[in-house]
Design an enzyme around this catalytic site. Structure first.
Site: not given
Ligand code: NAD
Length: 483
Positions: A177, A230-231, A235, A252, A385
């Site tokens: 996806k 992703g974020s 996650g 990740e 971030e």
């Protein structure tokens, strides 16, 4: 902005629209205007893709295909990507807003992943284990089975390729996806994979929204393994879904990666790398060098040099190939602006700022590059971030404080150390908690060959290199009683 293009999902070897016939309009970050549509996949499409992936996993030609043949298909795909590199790079650049040369670099890297894993597919071996006499014990490396993969928008082609290359090399099948904000290169390359000879159903790509297609995939009971980039927030949802299904997952997630600059470093070599590490992809890189820790005695010198360098940085449309493109979306540009406003309100000095090309389209999502400092270690700008072109500089007194500051966030993805003292570089490299450490250099994520992933809240599991082949496989122990 020109004619609108329709892209397709790839399910069971067919390019197709979504079952419900709905579409997502893709906006070009350079203009803010729609230029393409992708199918808005949902649970029905994900369900079809998982069924196709299961069938492909358990039947020939994939089930009985020798590793060398899987590798040949992946290598051919790498070749096809290189043959179409110009078109794919232009597409990636327009879709994400990244400057054209970054689009080219990303497509070259995507091809390289398929070359690397094409060559590696038949080089993963098990072991024999000495046990009692009369027995032969060995390990076999087998695929997990059907892998679900959720990919972000910042490097669609590269992140797709590092997952697909390794997962398929090990004989898994895949339902992917990609991100709703940018995914066109992923859809194109999945079609090229069929041309390269990948059997139907082995690699399915279902575009759609995260809460819709993404959640349907993460929670699907038909998966054997999940991988997510992703974020941190999403996650957590992915790992929860994996736990409910009792399957493994790799995450990740983001980073707040520090570069540690000692006063004895080669500044001529370091500063261009420091700038590039935050400006690349407009700072929308999980492994961006978003913190610079500078030995206090060199702070003023470094700040002045960076002020001048940042003043020369220009943001503008992707096809102008400037230092920075636009951010991916209005929301992301707003997020960056909010961090900047908060830093200014807190009285954190703005050391330097770039510009936006004056004739950039007014609807584009532009922000200039900025460098702030000294940034207190407890400020949000030093801990969270931004995912934008904002560098935070913090001074340190000595090596111990540098290490404490480097390790002082929740994240641990990448770090850099700059010094002419080799022993110090090694001490610091070993003391910093990160998945990758660069000494007198910095590569956001490093090369295709280098294992990559986080510690602490940056995630778990490793991608890239041979390590990813272990991650996308499982060991079976076979014990033979031969008397
Ligand atoms: P995101 O988490 O919002 O989206 C990533 C993917 O998850 C997208 O495909 C999205 O559609 C999907 N998603 C969103 N909600 C979902 C849900 N409820 N269920 C299932 N899937 C869902 O992240 P983003 O905004 O696309 O990317 C930015 C973030 O990703 C940053 O924090 C960045 O650091 C991180 N990132 C990390 C790496 C890495 O390798 N460590 C690489 C790129 C990006």
């Amino acid at each position: 902005m020109g004619t609108q293009m329709d892209f397709k999902a790839v399910i069971d070897g067919e390019s197709c629209a979504a079952t419900a016939g709905r579409w997502i309009e893709m906006l070009a970050p350079a203009t803010g205007e729609p230029f393409a549509r992708v199918p808005r996949g949902d649970a029905a499409d994900v369900g079809r893709a998982v069924v196709a992936a299961r069938r492909a996993l358990e039947s020939d030609p994939w089930a009985g295909m020798p590793a060398v043949e899987r590798g040949r298909i992946l290598s051919r795909l790498g070749q096809l990507i290189l043959e179409q590199a110009d078109e794919l790079a232009a597409l990636e650049s327009r879709d994400t807003g990244k400057p054209l040369r970054q689009g080219r670099a990303d497509i070259a890297a995507a091809a390289r992943y398929f070359e690397f894993y094409g060559g590696a597919a038949d080089k993963v071996a098990g072991e024999t284990i000495p046990v009692q006499s009369g027995f032969l014990a060995m390990t076999l490396r087998e695929p997990h089975g059907v892998v679900g993969s959720i990919v972000p928008w910042n490097y669609p082609a590269q992140i797709m390729a590092r997952v697909a290359g390794a997962a398929l090399a090990m004989g898994n099948t895949l339902v992917m996806k990609p991100a709703e904000a940018a995914c066109l290169s992923v859809l194109k390359i999945a079609e090229l994979a069929l041309e390269a000879g990948l059997p139907a159903g082995v690699w399915n790509v279902v575009p759609g929204y995260g809460e819709e297609a993404g959640a349907a995939l993460a929670n699907h009971p038909g998966l054997d393994f999940l991988t997510f980039t992703g974020s941190p927030e999403v996650g957590t949802l992915i790992q929860t879904a994996a736990a409910k299904n009792r399957i493994g997952c790799t995450l990740e997630l983001g980073g707040k990666s520090p570069q540690i600059l000692f006063a004895d470093a080669d500044f001529e070599a370091a500063l261009p790398v420091v700038v590039n590490a935050i400006v690349q992809n407009c700072g929308q890189t999980c492994s961006a060098g978003s913190r610079l820790l500078v030995e206090a005695s060199a702070f003023d010198r470094v700040a002045e040099a960076l002020r001048q360098r940042f003043r020369g940085l220009v943001a503008g449309p992707h096809d102008r190939d400037l230092d920075l493109g636009p951010l991916i979306s209005a929301d992301q540009a707003q997020r960056v602006a909010a961090f900047v406003a908060e830093a200014r309100e807190a009285g954190i000095p703005l050391i330097g700022e770039g510009t936006i090309m004056p004739d950039s389209p007014p609807g584009g999502f532009y922000q200039p590059a900025r460098v702030f400092g000294p940034v207190p270690a407890e400020a949000r700008l030093a801990r969270e971030e931004v995912f934008g072109p904002v560098l935070a500089i913090t001074p340190f007194r000595d090596e111990a404080e540098a290490i404490a500051l480097a390790n002082g966030t929740d994240y641990g993805l990448v770090a850099g150390v700059w010094s002419r003292d080799g022993a110090r570089c090694l001490r610091v490299a070993r003391a910093v908690r990160a998945g990758q450490v660069f000494v007198n250099g910095y590569g956001a994520g490093g090369g295709v060959e280098l294992p990559f992933g986080g510690v602490k809240k940056s995630g778990h599991g490793r991608e890239k290199g041979f390590e990813a082949l272990r991650e996308f496989s499982v060991i079976k122990t076979v014990v033979v009683n031969h008397g």
